[in-house]
Scaffold this motif. Sequence first.
Motif, PDB file in Angstrom:
ATOM      1  N   ARG A 193      22.805  -4.767 -44.688  1.00  0.00           N
ATOM      2  CA  ARG A 193      22.062  -3.509 -44.591  1.00  0.00           C
ATOM      3  C   ARG A 193      20.706  -3.742 -43.931  1.00  0.00           C
ATOM      4  O   ARG A 193      19.973  -4.671 -44.292  1.00  0.00           O
ATOM      5  CB  ARG A 193      21.882  -2.931 -45.987  1.00  0.00           C
ATOM      6  CG  ARG A 193      21.308  -1.535 -45.989  1.00  0.00           C
ATOM      7  CD  ARG A 193      21.418  -0.877 -47.341  1.00  0.00           C
ATOM      8  NE  ARG A 193      22.786  -0.805 -47.843  1.00  0.00           N
ATOM      9  CZ  ARG A 193      23.685   0.133 -47.492  1.00  0.00           C
ATOM     10  NH1 ARG A 193      23.352   1.050 -46.627  1.00  0.00           N
ATOM     11  NH2 ARG A 193      24.889   0.127 -48.005  1.00  0.00           N
ATOM     12  N   CYS A 194      20.367  -2.879 -42.973  1.00  0.00           N
ATOM     13  CA  CYS A 194      19.094  -2.951 -42.254  1.00  0.00           C
ATOM     14  C   CYS A 194      17.938  -2.583 -43.189  1.00  0.00           C
ATOM     15  O   CYS A 194      17.990  -1.567 -43.889  1.00  0.00           O
ATOM     16  CB  CYS A 194      19.133  -1.998 -41.061  1.00  0.00           C
ATOM     17  SG  CYS A 194      17.601  -1.944 -40.101  1.00  0.00           S
TER      18      CYS A 194
ATOM     19  N   ASN B  75      21.087   1.143 -42.375  1.00  0.00           N
ATOM     20  CA  ASN B  75      22.426   1.084 -41.809  1.00  0.00           C
ATOM     21  C   ASN B  75      23.132  -0.205 -42.228  1.00  0.00           C
ATOM     22  O   ASN B  75      22.541  -1.275 -42.212  1.00  0.00           O
ATOM     23  CB  ASN B  75      22.345   1.161 -40.280  1.00  0.00           C
ATOM     24  CG  ASN B  75      23.698   1.217 -39.605  1.00  0.00           C
ATOM     25  OD1 ASN B  75      24.655   1.750 -40.154  1.00  0.00           O
ATOM     26  ND2 ASN B  75      23.772   0.678 -38.405  1.00  0.00           N
ATOM     27  N   ASP B  76      24.399  -0.080 -42.597  1.00  0.00           N
ATOM     28  CA  ASP B  76      25.218  -1.234 -42.937  1.00  0.00           C
ATOM     29  C   ASP B  76      25.980  -1.616 -41.675  1.00  0.00           C
ATOM     30  O   ASP B  76      26.814  -0.847 -41.200  1.00  0.00           O
ATOM     31  CB  ASP B  76      26.168  -0.856 -44.068  1.00  0.00           C
ATOM     32  CG  ASP B  76      26.705  -2.044 -44.802  1.00  0.00           C
ATOM     33  OD1 ASP B  76      26.183  -3.157 -44.614  1.00  0.00           O
ATOM     34  OD2 ASP B  76      27.663  -1.870 -45.571  1.00  0.00           O
ATOM     35  N   TYR B  77      25.686  -2.791 -41.111  1.00  0.00           N
ATOM     36  CA  TYR B  77      26.145  -3.112 -39.759  1.00  0.00           C
ATOM     37  C   TYR B  77      26.714  -4.516 -39.702  1.00  0.00           C
ATOM     38  O   TYR B  77      26.128  -5.465 -40.231  1.00  0.00           O
ATOM     39  CB  TYR B  77      24.953  -2.980 -38.809  1.00  0.00           C
ATOM     40  CG  TYR B  77      25.248  -3.073 -37.345  1.00  0.00           C
ATOM     41  CD1 TYR B  77      26.218  -2.274 -36.745  1.00  0.00           C
ATOM     42  CD2 TYR B  77      24.538  -3.944 -36.538  1.00  0.00           C
ATOM     43  CE1 TYR B  77      26.474  -2.354 -35.386  1.00  0.00           C
ATOM     44  CE2 TYR B  77      24.780  -4.032 -35.173  1.00  0.00           C
ATOM     45  CZ  TYR B  77      25.755  -3.230 -34.612  1.00  0.00           C
ATOM     46  OH  TYR B  77      26.003  -3.310 -33.266  1.00  0.00           O
TER      47      TYR B  77
ATOM     48  N   LYS C 257      26.916  -6.508 -37.178  1.00  0.00           N
ATOM     49  CA  LYS C 257      26.218  -7.389 -36.230  1.00  0.00           C
ATOM     50  C   LYS C 257      24.723  -7.484 -36.556  1.00  0.00           C
ATOM     51  O   LYS C 257      23.903  -7.711 -35.677  1.00  0.00           O
ATOM     52  CB  LYS C 257      26.429  -6.893 -34.798  1.00  0.00           C
ATOM     53  CG  LYS C 257      27.871  -7.014 -34.333  1.00  0.00           C
ATOM     54  CD  LYS C 257      28.046  -6.454 -32.933  1.00  0.00           C
ATOM     55  CE  LYS C 257      29.460  -6.582 -32.456  1.00  0.00           C
ATOM     56  NZ  LYS C 257      30.457  -5.887 -33.247  1.00  0.00           N
ATOM     57  N   ALA C 258      24.390  -7.326 -37.813  1.00  0.00           N
ATOM     58  CA  ALA C 258      22.984  -7.414 -38.235  1.00  0.00           C
ATOM     59  C   ALA C 258      22.469  -8.836 -38.022  1.00  0.00           C
ATOM     60  O   ALA C 258      23.234  -9.791 -37.937  1.00  0.00           O
ATOM     61  CB  ALA C 258      22.860  -7.023 -39.701  1.00  0.00           C
TER      62      ALA C 258
ATOM     63  N   ASP D 296      19.493  -4.101 -37.953  1.00  0.00           N
ATOM     64  CA  ASP D 296      20.683  -3.791 -37.160  1.00  0.00           C
ATOM     65  C   ASP D 296      20.356  -3.654 -35.681  1.00  0.00           C
ATOM     66  O   ASP D 296      21.247  -3.561 -34.856  1.00  0.00           O
ATOM     67  CB  ASP D 296      21.371  -2.529 -37.672  1.00  0.00           C
ATOM     68  CG  ASP D 296      20.557  -1.263 -37.467  1.00  0.00           C
ATOM     69  OD1 ASP D 296      19.339  -1.351 -37.199  1.00  0.00           O
ATOM     70  OD2 ASP D 296      21.137  -0.168 -37.577  1.00  0.00           O
ATOM     71  N   SER D 297      19.063  -3.653 -35.325  1.00  0.00           N
ATOM     72  CA  SER D 297      18.659  -3.523 -33.921  1.00  0.00           C
ATOM     73  C   SER D 297      17.237  -4.047 -33.749  1.00  0.00           C
ATOM     74  O   SER D 297      16.469  -4.123 -34.718  1.00  0.00           O
ATOM     75  CB  SER D 297      18.709  -2.049 -33.491  1.00  0.00           C
ATOM     76  OG  SER D 297      17.719  -1.309 -34.193  1.00  0.00           O
TER      77      SER D 297
END
Length: 78
Positions: free
Chosen positions: A3-4, A9-11, A13-14, A27-28
């Motif tokens: 999670r970011c 956001n649960d991603y 590719k975090a 996440d970004s």
Amino acid sequence: MARCDQCGNDYDKAFEVKLADETYTFDSFECAIHKLAPMCPHCGCRIVGHGVEQDDVIYCCAHCAAEEGANALTDRAP
């Protein structure tokens, strides 16, 4: 998934960023910038580049520093 720390956001590719003794998950790059980049005290923009400094205050540029009365700027250039 992770999670970011900025947007939640649960991603899948975090990625993690370590700053001092803290570890953050994002996440970004956009979220990392919004969470961690300092803000210019004059114009309020996030300082993504090197900026300029005086007395431990970081400004986004020489113009903003001058507008705040800074007159002994330093940067990290050798």
